[in-house]
Scaffold this motif. Structure first.
Motif, PDB file in Angstrom:
ATOM      1  N   GLN A  91      -3.392   2.857  -8.535  1.00  0.00           N
ATOM      2  CA  GLN A  91      -3.636   1.433  -8.348  1.00  0.00           C
ATOM      3  C   GLN A  91      -3.808   0.718  -9.683  1.00  0.00           C
ATOM      4  OE1 GLN A  91      -6.787   1.020  -5.549  1.00  0.00           O
ATOM      5  NE2 GLN A  91      -6.854  -1.198  -5.701  1.00  0.00           N
ATOM      6  N   LYS A  92      -3.008  -0.331  -9.871  1.00  0.00           N
ATOM      7  CA  LYS A  92      -3.149  -1.149 -11.077  1.00  0.00           C
ATOM      8  C   LYS A  92      -4.370  -2.050 -10.959  1.00  0.00           C
ATOM      9  CE  LYS A  92       1.421  -1.364 -13.044  1.00  0.00           C
ATOM     10  NZ  LYS A  92       2.431  -2.234 -13.614  1.00  0.00           N
ATOM     11  N   ASN A  93      -4.912  -2.385 -12.100  1.00  0.00           N
ATOM     12  CA  ASN A  93      -6.047  -3.300 -12.163  1.00  0.00           C
ATOM     13  C   ASN A  93      -5.516  -4.729 -12.060  1.00  0.00           C
ATOM     14  OD1 ASN A  93      -8.196  -4.944 -12.900  1.00  0.00           O
ATOM     15  ND2 ASN A  93      -8.926  -3.534 -14.466  1.00  0.00           N
ATOM     16  N   TRP A  94      -5.866  -5.431 -11.012  1.00  0.00           N
ATOM     17  CA  TRP A  94      -5.335  -6.781 -10.802  1.00  0.00           C
ATOM     18  C   TRP A  94      -5.822  -7.761 -11.862  1.00  0.00           C
ATOM     19  CZ3 TRP A  94      -8.789 -10.732  -9.854  1.00  0.00           C
ATOM     20  CH2 TRP A  94     -10.062 -10.361  -9.473  1.00  0.00           C
ATOM     21  N   MET A  95      -6.929  -7.445 -12.552  1.00  0.00           N
ATOM     22  CA  MET A  95      -7.438  -8.328 -13.603  1.00  0.00           C
ATOM     23  C   MET A  95      -6.745  -8.082 -14.941  1.00  0.00           C
ATOM     24  SD  MET A  95     -11.497  -8.278 -12.697  1.00  0.00           S
ATOM     25  CE  MET A  95     -11.574  -6.489 -12.627  1.00  0.00           C
ATOM     26  N   SER A  96      -6.189  -6.922 -15.103  1.00  0.00           N
ATOM     27  CA  SER A  96      -5.505  -6.536 -16.336  1.00  0.00           C
ATOM     28  C   SER A  96      -4.270  -5.736 -15.924  1.00  0.00           C
ATOM     29  CB  SER A  96      -6.436  -5.708 -17.218  1.00  0.00           C
ATOM     30  OG  SER A  96      -5.784  -5.296 -18.381  1.00  0.00           O
ATOM     31  N   ARG A  97      -3.196  -6.409 -15.628  1.00  0.00           N
ATOM     32  CA  ARG A  97      -2.026  -5.820 -14.960  1.00  0.00           C
ATOM     33  C   ARG A  97      -1.349  -4.684 -15.724  1.00  0.00           C
ATOM     34  NH1 ARG A  97      -0.943  -8.740 -10.385  1.00  0.00           N
ATOM     35  NH2 ARG A  97      -1.821 -10.825 -10.354  1.00  0.00           N
ATOM     36  N   LYS A  98      -1.611  -4.546 -16.999  1.00  0.00           N
ATOM     37  CA  LYS A  98      -1.037  -3.432 -17.764  1.00  0.00           C
ATOM     38  C   LYS A  98      -1.789  -2.121 -17.495  1.00  0.00           C
ATOM     39  CE  LYS A  98       0.181  -6.364 -21.664  1.00  0.00           C
ATOM     40  NZ  LYS A  98      -0.108  -6.643 -23.063  1.00  0.00           N
ATOM     41  N   ASN A  99      -2.991  -2.243 -16.998  1.00  0.00           N
ATOM     42  CA  ASN A  99      -3.875  -1.093 -16.864  1.00  0.00           C
ATOM     43  C   ASN A  99      -3.995  -0.600 -15.426  1.00  0.00           C
ATOM     44  OD1 ASN A  99      -5.293  -3.127 -19.059  1.00  0.00           O
ATOM     45  ND2 ASN A  99      -5.148  -1.017 -19.733  1.00  0.00           N
ATOM     46  N   TYR A 100      -4.360   0.675 -15.319  1.00  0.00           N
ATOM     47  CA  TYR A 100      -4.599   1.313 -14.029  1.00  0.00           C
ATOM     48  C   TYR A 100      -6.084   1.658 -13.892  1.00  0.00           C
ATOM     49  CZ  TYR A 100       0.372   2.107 -13.224  1.00  0.00           C
ATOM     50  OH  TYR A 100       1.706   1.947 -12.996  1.00  0.00           O
ATOM     51  N   TRP A 101      -6.494   1.839 -12.649  1.00  0.00           N
ATOM     52  CA  TRP A 101      -7.839   2.335 -12.378  1.00  0.00           C
ATOM     53  C   TRP A 101      -7.838   3.852 -12.539  1.00  0.00           C
ATOM     54  CZ3 TRP A 101     -11.991  -0.640 -11.779  1.00  0.00           C
ATOM     55  CH2 TRP A 101     -11.803  -1.978 -11.449  1.00  0.00           C
ATOM     56  N   SER A 102      -8.944   4.378 -13.028  1.00  0.00           N
ATOM     57  CA  SER A 102      -9.130   5.821 -13.119  1.00  0.00           C
ATOM     58  C   SER A 102     -10.573   6.139 -12.753  1.00  0.00           C
ATOM     59  CB  SER A 102      -8.813   6.334 -14.526  1.00  0.00           C
ATOM     60  OG  SER A 102      -9.748   5.827 -15.461  1.00  0.00           O
ATOM     61  N   MET A 103     -10.790   7.377 -12.344  1.00  0.00           N
ATOM     62  CA  MET A 103     -12.140   7.828 -12.002  1.00  0.00           C
ATOM     63  C   MET A 103     -12.580   8.848 -13.033  1.00  0.00           C
ATOM     64  SD  MET A 103     -14.877   7.988 -10.221  1.00  0.00           S
ATOM     65  CE  MET A 103     -14.512   7.000  -8.776  1.00  0.00           C
TER      66      MET A 103
END
Length: 156
Positions: free
Chosen positions: A118-130
């Motif tokens: 899932q991409k970060n909708w606030m920073s579209r270049k970045n993805y979410w990670s755990m």
């Protein structure tokens, strides 16, 4: 008193969520979310006799992941994919020491960062990670970073 109630809530929540998971050979069934998780980090293989994951975990970039998913689909069957950030959050064990995951369900898991699809909708270049060392989500992973991968698929 508020902190005590909050802590008790999270302990109860962690206990309840463990009842949702059923380990079956190399997968974990999540009955609450209708998901099947591969028990090992990509690069590792599940050994049913010892109930462990062996091998060398592979940190991958986002561009390398589609080929790995294609290979998993051929070898394991099904339609595997990267989990969403909320799906990753659902396997975090807050009461566990690092790695923040149930070691019986997911043996030899790393205390490190794992990709979300899932991409970060606030920073579209970045993805979410755990981050399974802390149990926290991060929304600033660049696609060319090498993070670890755990795969999931929907029950159909």
């Amino acid at each position: 008193m508020h902190k005590t109630l909050l802590a008790a809530f999270f302990v109860a929540l962690a206990t309840i969520s463990n009842a949702e998971f059923i380990a079956r050979n190399n997968t974990v069934l999540d009955t609450d979310r209708n998901l099947i998780w591969y028990r090992c980090t990509i690069g590792m293989r599940f050994e049913p006799v010892k109930q462990i994951c062996n091998g060398s975990p592979k940190a991958l970039t986002q561009t390398q992941i589609p080929a790995v998913i294609e290979q998993a689909n051929k070898q394991l069957g099904g339609s595997w994919r990267l989990p969403s950030k909320n799906e990753l959050r659902s396997i975090v064990c807050k009461k566990c020491d690092a790695p923040k995951i149930d070691a019986e369900l997911f043996p030899n898991f790393l205390s490190d960062r794992y990709w979300s699809g899932q991409k970060n909708w606030m920073s579209r270049k970045n993805y979410w990670s755990m981050n399974f060392y802390t149990g926290w989500l991060h929304g600033m992973a660049f696609p060319d970073q090498e993070l670890y991968v755990v795969l999931v698929r929907d029950i159909r």
